[in-house]
Design an enzyme around this catalytic site. Structure first.
Site, mmCIF file in Angstrom:
data_model
loop_
_atom_site.group_PDB
_atom_site.id
_atom_site.type_symbol
_atom_site.label_atom_id
_atom_site.label_comp_id
_atom_site.label_asym_id
_atom_site.label_seq_id
_atom_site.Cartn_x
_atom_site.Cartn_y
_atom_site.Cartn_z
ATOM 1 N N GLY A 27 0.796 -1.215 0.000
ATOM 2 C CA GLY A 27 0.000 0.000 0.000
ATOM 3 C C GLY A 27 0.829 1.264 0.000
ATOM 4 N N ASN A 28 0.201 2.360 -0.381
ATOM 5 C CA ASN A 28 0.891 3.642 -0.448
ATOM 6 C C ASN A 28 -0.104 4.784 -0.569
ATOM 7 O OD1 ASN A 28 0.449 3.546 -3.546
ATOM 8 N ND2 ASN A 28 1.832 1.812 -3.184
ATOM 9 N N SER A 44 9.455 3.027 -1.456
ATOM 10 C CA SER A 44 9.180 1.630 -1.773
ATOM 11 C C SER A 44 9.743 0.690 -0.713
ATOM 12 C CB SER A 44 9.797 1.286 -3.130
ATOM 13 O OG SER A 44 9.579 -0.069 -3.451
ATOM 14 N N GLY A 45 8.886 -0.216 -0.215
ATOM 15 C CA GLY A 45 9.337 -1.321 0.622
ATOM 16 C C GLY A 45 9.879 -0.969 1.992
ATOM 17 N N SER A 73 7.654 4.734 -4.214
ATOM 18 C CA SER A 73 6.785 3.574 -4.373
ATOM 19 C C SER A 73 6.792 3.075 -5.812
ATOM 20 C CB SER A 73 5.353 3.939 -3.970
ATOM 21 O OG SER A 73 4.443 2.952 -4.404
ATOM 22 N N SER A 74 6.732 1.769 -5.965
ATOM 23 C CA SER A 74 6.693 1.188 -7.314
ATOM 24 C C SER A 74 5.411 1.556 -8.057
ATOM 25 C CB SER A 74 6.827 -0.337 -7.231
ATOM 26 O OG SER A 74 5.799 -0.887 -6.430
ATOM 27 N N ASP A 75 4.400 2.027 -7.315
ATOM 28 C CA ASP A 75 3.142 2.442 -7.957
ATOM 29 C C ASP A 75 3.140 3.925 -8.340
ATOM 30 O OD1 ASP A 75 1.529 -0.035 -7.783
ATOM 31 O OD2 ASP A 75 1.801 0.237 -5.632
ATOM 32 N N HIS A 94 -3.487 3.596 -2.544
ATOM 33 C CA HIS A 94 -3.559 2.232 -3.097
ATOM 34 C C HIS A 94 -3.331 1.252 -1.970
ATOM 35 C CE1 HIS A 94 -3.126 -1.316 -5.438
ATOM 36 N NE2 HIS A 94 -1.821 -1.397 -5.314
ATOM 37 N N HIS A 96 -4.036 -3.192 -0.775
ATOM 38 C CA HIS A 96 -4.458 -4.537 -1.167
ATOM 39 C C HIS A 96 -5.394 -5.054 -0.071
ATOM 40 C CE1 HIS A 96 -1.807 -5.279 -4.688
ATOM 41 N NE2 HIS A 96 -1.131 -4.285 -4.116
ATOM 42 N N ASP A 119 -23.858 6.741 0.409
ATOM 43 C CA ASP A 119 -23.402 7.942 1.096
ATOM 44 C C ASP A 119 -22.077 8.462 0.533
ATOM 45 O OD1 ASP A 119 -25.506 8.277 2.863
ATOM 46 O OD2 ASP A 119 -24.566 7.126 4.472
ATOM 47 N N HIS A 168 -5.834 -6.926 -9.612
ATOM 48 C CA HIS A 168 -4.810 -6.203 -8.854
ATOM 49 C C HIS A 168 -5.363 -5.757 -7.510
ATOM 50 C CE1 HIS A 168 -1.535 -2.813 -8.953
ATOM 51 N NE2 HIS A 168 -1.595 -3.429 -7.790
ATOM 52 N N TYR A 227 -26.178 17.197 4.972
ATOM 53 C CA TYR A 227 -25.504 16.420 6.019
ATOM 54 C C TYR A 227 -24.378 17.232 6.642
ATOM 55 C CZ TYR A 227 -23.083 12.503 8.267
ATOM 56 O OH TYR A 227 -22.500 11.661 9.173
#
Length: 230
Positions: A27-28, A44-45, A73-75, A94, A96, A119, A168, A227
C-alpha cells in the site's frame, strides 16, 4: 522542501496500518502540491514501523526524484497518471485490502446494495478491464493509470472516488490525504458488506433503488447537501 506535506503523507500512510487496510509494506499514499508541480509519495518497501517524514520522496510529474534518498513507491507512475487524468484529485491511496482486492480478483465491480455505499459512491465502483500483455510489458504502472482513466471516460471521478483494478486491487482518491484514506476505508467496508449481502440474500441481491441512492448521495454531496454542519 514540502515538509508539511511530507508529514501529511506520512500520517496518511500510517492510517492505512491503523485501519487494517495494509500488511507488511503493502500500500501507499501520495499527495500533489497545490501548483500540481510535485508529488510526495511513500518510499518503496520501507517498514511502516520505522518510516519517517523525511523518508517521503518528492518527484515531479514526470516521475523524476526531486528530493529524497530512497526510491519512490513502485506504484508512482499509476499515481501520476491519476493526477494527470483527474485534475480535482489531490491525494491517491492504493491498498491490497482484503475484500476490495477479492472483488478485483473476481473481476467484479462493487454494486450499490444500500445507503451505506450510496453515502460515498454514486453508483457502483467499477472494475477496470484487463491490461494487455503489451501494456504490461511496455510500462505496467503507467498503463494501470491509463486504464483507470479509461474506465472513467463516462464517469465522474469525484462522484465515484475509487476503482478496482482487475486482478490487482483498489485505488481511491480525494481532495486531501485524510479524505482519500477515509474513502479507501469505506470502500473496504462496503466491499465486505456486499459479500455478506450476497451470502445472506435468499435470492440474487439487487442494487438499491436509484431514488434511494440519489437521496443518500446528494444529501452529502453537491450544492443542496444537508448532512453535517455548515
Amino acid at each position: 522542501m514540502l515538509e508539511e506535506l511530507k508529514q501529511e503523507v506520512l500520517q496518511a500512510n500510517l492510517k492505512l496500518v491503523e485501519y487494517g487496510l495494509v500488511i507488511l509494506t503493502w500500500g501507499n499514499v501520495s499527495a500533489i502540491t497545490a501548483d500540481r508541480k510535485y508529488v510526495v509519495i511513500k518510499p518503496s518497501g520501507v517498514d511502516y514501523a520505522v518510516m519517517k517524514a523525511e523518508d517521503m520522496v518528492v518527484t515531479d510529474l514526470d516521475g523524476h526524484v526531486v528530493e529524497g534518498t530512497l526510491r519512490p513507491s513502485s506504484d508512482l507512475d499509476t499515481h501520476l497518471a491519476i493526477y494527470r487524468a483527474f485534475p480535482a484529485v489531490n491525494a491517491v491511496v492504493h491498498t491490497h485490502s482484503r475484500y476490495a482486492t477479492a472483488l478485483a480478483q473476481a473481476e467484479r465491480s462493487l454494486p450499490c446494495y444500500g445507503t451505506t455505499h450510496a453515502d460515498t459512491f454514486y453508483g457502483e465502483v467499477p472494475c477496470t478491464r484487463h491490461l494487455t500483455a503489451e501494456e504490461v510489458a511496455e510500462n505496467y504502472e503507467a498503463n494501470t493509470g491509463v486504464v483507470i482513466a479509461e474506465t472513467f471516460r463516462e464517469k465522474d471521478p469525484q462522484a465515484v472516488p475509487a476503482v478496482l483494478v482487475r486482478k490487482h486491487g483498489p485505488f481511491a482518491w480525494g481532495p486531501n490525504c485524510r479524505k482519500a484514506v477515509e474513502t479507501a476505508l469505506i470502500l473496504e467496508e462496503t466491499a465486505h458488506m456486499a459479500l455478506l449481502t450476497e451470502q445472506m440474500s435468499q435470492r440474487s441481491a439487487e442494487p438499491a433503488p436509484q431514488y434511494l441512492q440519489d437521496k443518500h448521495y446528494f444529501r452529502k454531496h453537491g450544492p443542496n447537501a444537508t448532512y453535517g454542519q455548515k
